[in-house]
Design a protein around this motif. Sequence first.
Motif, PDB file in Angstrom:
ATOM      1  N   LEU A  77       0.884  -1.442   0.134  1.00 23.08           N
ATOM      2  CA  LEU A  77      -0.017   0.072  -0.435  1.00 23.08           C
ATOM      3  C   LEU A  77       0.984   1.494   0.167  1.00 23.08           C
ATOM      4  O   LEU A  77       0.809   2.097  -0.834  1.00 23.08           O
ATOM      5  CB  LEU A  77      -0.872   0.002   0.636  1.00 23.08           C
ATOM      6  CG  LEU A  77      -1.621   0.813   1.081  1.00 23.08           C
ATOM      7  CD1 LEU A  77      -2.738   1.434   0.369  1.00 23.08           C
ATOM      8  CD2 LEU A  77      -2.454   1.525   2.612  1.00 23.08           C
ATOM      9  N   ALA A  78       2.068   1.358   0.662  1.00 22.66           N
ATOM     10  CA  ALA A  78       2.788   2.420   1.173  1.00 22.66           C
ATOM     11  C   ALA A  78       3.676   2.625  -0.332  1.00 22.66           C
ATOM     12  O   ALA A  78       3.664   3.834  -0.776  1.00 22.66           O
ATOM     13  CB  ALA A  78       3.756   2.220   1.797  1.00 22.66           C
ATOM     14  N   ALA A  79       4.095   1.215  -1.699  1.00 16.60           N
ATOM     15  CA  ALA A  79       4.612   1.710  -2.621  1.00 16.60           C
ATOM     16  C   ALA A  79       3.259   2.704  -3.497  1.00 16.60           C
ATOM     17  O   ALA A  79       4.112   3.768  -4.646  1.00 16.60           O
ATOM     18  CB  ALA A  79       5.770   0.169  -2.803  1.00 16.60           C
ATOM     19  N   GLU A  80       2.448   2.291  -3.192  1.00 18.34           N
ATOM     20  CA  GLU A  80       1.441   2.027  -4.271  1.00 18.34           C
ATOM     21  C   GLU A  80       0.945   3.440  -4.365  1.00 18.34           C
ATOM     22  O   GLU A  80       0.398   4.211  -5.427  1.00 18.34           O
ATOM     23  CB  GLU A  80       0.209   1.601  -4.152  1.00 18.34           C
ATOM     24  CG  GLU A  80      -0.790   1.535  -5.412  1.00 18.34           C
ATOM     25  CD  GLU A  80      -2.238   1.080  -5.228  1.00 18.34           C
ATOM     26  OE1 GLU A  80      -3.157   1.704  -5.699  1.00 18.34           O
ATOM     27  OE2 GLU A  80      -1.922   0.051  -4.594  1.00 18.34           O
ATOM     28  N   THR A  81       0.667   3.769  -3.158  1.00 18.64           N
ATOM     29  CA  THR A  81       0.916   5.764  -2.657  1.00 18.64           C
ATOM     30  C   THR A  81       1.884   6.584  -2.738  1.00 18.64           C
ATOM     31  O   THR A  81       1.901   7.376  -3.979  1.00 18.64           O
ATOM     32  CB  THR A  81       0.370   5.743  -1.061  1.00 18.64           C
ATOM     33  OG1 THR A  81      -0.031   5.156  -1.001  1.00 18.64           O
ATOM     34  CG2 THR A  81       0.344   6.966  -0.398  1.00 18.64           C
ATOM     35  N   ALA A  82       3.176   5.851  -2.765  1.00 18.72           N
ATOM     36  CA  ALA A  82       4.542   6.248  -3.122  1.00 18.72           C
ATOM     37  C   ALA A  82       4.516   6.884  -4.741  1.00 18.72           C
ATOM     38  O   ALA A  82       4.241   7.511  -5.363  1.00 18.72           O
ATOM     39  CB  ALA A  82       5.743   5.913  -2.802  1.00 18.72           C
ATOM     40  N   ALA A  83       3.807   5.928  -5.820  1.00 14.03           N
ATOM     41  CA  ALA A  83       4.245   5.442  -6.759  1.00 14.03           C
ATOM     42  C   ALA A  83       2.814   7.012  -7.121  1.00 14.03           C
ATOM     43  O   ALA A  83       3.315   7.452  -8.059  1.00 14.03           O
ATOM     44  CB  ALA A  83       3.812   4.434  -7.784  1.00 14.03           C
ATOM     45  N   GLU A  86       4.773   9.916  -6.837  1.00 14.00           N
ATOM     46  CA  GLU A  86       5.410  11.017  -7.837  1.00 14.00           C
ATOM     47  C   GLU A  86       4.969  10.963  -8.748  1.00 14.00           C
ATOM     48  O   GLU A  86       5.597  11.923 -10.037  1.00 14.00           O
ATOM     49  CB  GLU A  86       6.766   9.229  -7.612  1.00 14.00           C
ATOM     50  CG  GLU A  86       7.403   9.471  -8.748  1.00 14.00           C
ATOM     51  CD  GLU A  86       8.470   8.890  -9.271  1.00 14.00           C
ATOM     52  OE1 GLU A  86       9.131   8.327 -10.180  1.00 14.00           O
ATOM     53  OE2 GLU A  86       8.718   8.056  -7.691  1.00 14.00           O
ATOM     54  N   ALA A  87       4.266  10.070  -9.844  1.00 14.91           N
ATOM     55  CA  ALA A  87       3.679  10.064 -10.594  1.00 14.91           C
ATOM     56  C   ALA A  87       2.984  11.495 -10.648  1.00 14.91           C
ATOM     57  O   ALA A  87       2.766  12.294 -11.933  1.00 14.91           O
ATOM     58  CB  ALA A  87       2.209   9.033 -11.217  1.00 14.91           C
ATOM     59  N   GLN A  91       3.197  14.961 -13.151  1.00 13.53           N
ATOM     60  CA  GLN A  91       2.525  15.534 -14.292  1.00 13.53           C
ATOM     61  C   GLN A  91       2.250  16.846 -14.207  1.00 13.53           C
ATOM     62  O   GLN A  91       1.259  17.203 -14.619  1.00 13.53           O
ATOM     63  CB  GLN A  91       1.411  14.494 -14.716  1.00 13.53           C
ATOM     64  CG  GLN A  91       1.927  12.803 -14.646  1.00 13.53           C
ATOM     65  CD  GLN A  91       0.609  11.780 -14.862  1.00 13.53           C
ATOM     66  OE1 GLN A  91      -0.397  12.516 -14.520  1.00 13.53           O
ATOM     67  NE2 GLN A  91       1.148  10.559 -14.988  1.00 13.53           N
ATOM     68  N   ALA A  92       2.107  17.720 -13.090  1.00 11.90           N
ATOM     69  CA  ALA A  92       2.273  18.777 -12.476  1.00 11.90           C
ATOM     70  C   ALA A  92       2.577  19.769 -13.350  1.00 11.90           C
ATOM     71  O   ALA A  92       3.475  19.802 -13.883  1.00 11.90           O
ATOM     72  CB  ALA A  92       2.600  18.716 -11.099  1.00 11.90           C
ATOM     73  N   GLY A  93       1.548  20.766 -14.271  1.00 11.25           N
ATOM     74  CA  GLY A  93       2.000  21.398 -14.837  1.00 11.25           C
ATOM     75  C   GLY A  93       3.049  22.757 -13.689  1.00 11.25           C
ATOM     76  O   GLY A  93       3.606  22.301 -12.448  1.00 11.25           O
ATOM     77  N   GLU A 125       7.627  27.665  -2.143  1.00  9.42           N
ATOM     78  CA  GLU A 125       8.472  26.445  -2.694  1.00  9.42           C
ATOM     79  C   GLU A 125       7.283  25.337  -3.120  1.00  9.42           C
ATOM     80  O   GLU A 125       5.869  25.556  -3.262  1.00  9.42           O
ATOM     81  CB  GLU A 125       8.464  25.948  -1.032  1.00  9.42           C
ATOM     82  CG  GLU A 125       9.977  27.048  -0.234  1.00  9.42           C
ATOM     83  CD  GLU A 125       9.984  26.321   1.098  1.00  9.42           C
ATOM     84  OE1 GLU A 125      10.434  25.027   0.911  1.00  9.42           O
ATOM     85  OE2 GLU A 125      11.056  27.130   1.742  1.00  9.42           O
ATOM     86  N   ARG A 126       8.010  25.014  -4.563  1.00 10.74           N
ATOM     87  CA  ARG A 126       7.805  23.957  -5.193  1.00 10.74           C
ATOM     88  C   ARG A 126       8.605  22.848  -5.009  1.00 10.74           C
ATOM     89  O   ARG A 126       9.521  22.910  -5.417  1.00 10.74           O
ATOM     90  CB  ARG A 126       7.881  24.411  -6.347  1.00 10.74           C
ATOM     91  CG  ARG A 126       7.098  23.451  -7.443  1.00 10.74           C
ATOM     92  CD  ARG A 126       6.704  24.114  -8.475  1.00 10.74           C
ATOM     93  NE  ARG A 126       5.968  23.563  -9.823  1.00 10.74           N
ATOM     94  CZ  ARG A 126       6.313  22.115 -10.272  1.00 10.74           C
ATOM     95  NH1 ARG A 126       7.229  22.345 -10.225  1.00 10.74           N
ATOM     96  NH2 ARG A 126       5.681  21.270 -11.020  1.00 10.74           N
ATOM     97  N   GLU A 127       8.775  21.541  -4.237  1.00 13.60           N
ATOM     98  CA  GLU A 127       9.254  21.006  -4.103  1.00 13.60           C
ATOM     99  C   GLU A 127       8.843  19.225  -5.200  1.00 13.60           C
ATOM    100  O   GLU A 127       7.936  18.905  -5.465  1.00 13.60           O
ATOM    101  CB  GLU A 127       9.104  19.808  -2.805  1.00 13.60           C
ATOM    102  CG  GLU A 127       9.641  20.870  -2.096  1.00 13.60           C
ATOM    103  CD  GLU A 127      10.469  20.056  -0.689  1.00 13.60           C
ATOM    104  OE1 GLU A 127      10.213  19.106  -0.724  1.00 13.60           O
ATOM    105  OE2 GLU A 127       9.767  21.159   0.231  1.00 13.60           O
ATOM    106  N   GLY A 128       9.605  19.093  -6.503  1.00 12.52           N
ATOM    107  CA  GLY A 128       9.535  18.064  -7.116  1.00 12.52           C
ATOM    108  C   GLY A 128      10.181  16.793  -6.797  1.00 12.52           C
ATOM    109  O   GLY A 128      10.495  16.361  -5.806  1.00 12.52           O
ATOM    110  N   ILE A 129      10.736  16.152  -7.440  1.00 16.67           N
ATOM    111  CA  ILE A 129      11.423  14.269  -7.283  1.00 16.67           C
ATOM    112  C   ILE A 129      13.345  15.223  -7.252  1.00 16.67           C
ATOM    113  O   ILE A 129      13.562  14.405  -6.223  1.00 16.67           O
ATOM    114  CB  ILE A 129      10.944  13.589  -8.455  1.00 16.67           C
ATOM    115  CG1 ILE A 129      10.131  13.653  -8.802  1.00 16.67           C
ATOM    116  CG2 ILE A 129      11.961  12.298  -8.544  1.00 16.67           C
ATOM    117  CD1 ILE A 129       9.328  13.328  -7.716  1.00 16.67           C
ATOM    118  N   ASP A 130      13.461  16.054  -8.542  1.00 13.86           N
ATOM    119  CA  ASP A 130      14.284  15.947  -7.696  1.00 13.86           C
ATOM    120  C   ASP A 130      15.233  17.812  -7.430  1.00 13.86           C
ATOM    121  O   ASP A 130      15.893  18.213  -7.181  1.00 13.86           O
ATOM    122  CB  ASP A 130      15.665  15.394  -9.185  1.00 13.86           C
ATOM    123  CG  ASP A 130      15.844  14.030  -9.211  1.00 13.86           C
ATOM    124  OD1 ASP A 130      15.313  13.639  -8.142  1.00 13.86           O
ATOM    125  OD2 ASP A 130      15.835  13.738 -10.014  1.00 13.86           O
TER     126      ASP A 130
END
Length: 317
Positions: A77-83, A86-87, A91-93, A125-130
Amino acid sequence: MIKQPIIALAWLALATPAAAQDDPLPDAARAMIDAAIANGDADDVEAVINAARAAFPDDRAQIDAIWTDYQAQQAALAAETAAAEEAEIRQAGLFENWSGQGQIGGFQSTGNSDEFGVTAALQLEREGIDWEHRLRASADYRRSEGVTSREQFQVQYEPRYQINERLFAFGLAQFERDSRQGFSARYSASGGLGYRVIDNDAVEFSVKAGPAYRVTEFVDGTSTSRLAGLLGLDFDWQVSDTIKFTQDANSTVETGGEALLIVDSSNTSLSAVTGIEAGISDSLTARLSWTIEYDSNPPAGAVSTDTLTRFTLIYGF
């Protein structure tokens, strides 16, 4: 924390003798484990599993199997939520996933004295993956008896790229205006590397350094441009659930000489802000701050050091 109904159910199970049943796991043990799982609190489930192991030692293998299966389900469930998160981030503008806070304060007096002042600040502030983006703007303005006694504006934009868990690369573009310090505009651009020295739920401490280029336009119409070096630090300490201590500082040291044999005096500027924040509600915070600004070589008629103490309300969003 174990909820009272779960505790009561566990004690009931401990006090109920296990009868011979088709199911190797007694009904009392199954009931208290199922109730804990339904409650949705992982700490409750682990505590009840341990209680069941103590109460029904002969059924430990069955209880361990239930615990292993529960952990596997929670991990999935945690992996599904994290994925999914991240998606959503990927995909955020451009104008999505921003968070921040704004603060404002001011005063006005009439009669024996005619004064007006306002202070405002915005931090986004805007935090992305990297990547992480920080945008900050502040303004201080004061007018007394028809004369402007303080006029200070500052805008900063800082993108960061996280190289690994601790190390990051940064860029910094900044605009300043401070007529009291003798300049109508000061532009600086810099970049370099930073390191998160401490990064946990209670304390965040990072340092950064790199080369910079700064252009200063003075109120008398003259201007200078110099290469410089930048050193900065950020420190936040969550003292308690409602109290936070912050310390932010940037120091820019210019090279004194410019082209060929033209010698110019060096200049060091320092800006440091120390603050204490107290939470009033989920989105509203009271902040007391002390700011020191230092220029080692101010223009004629200006002093090297300015300090400012202020109290503001911060609205987070």
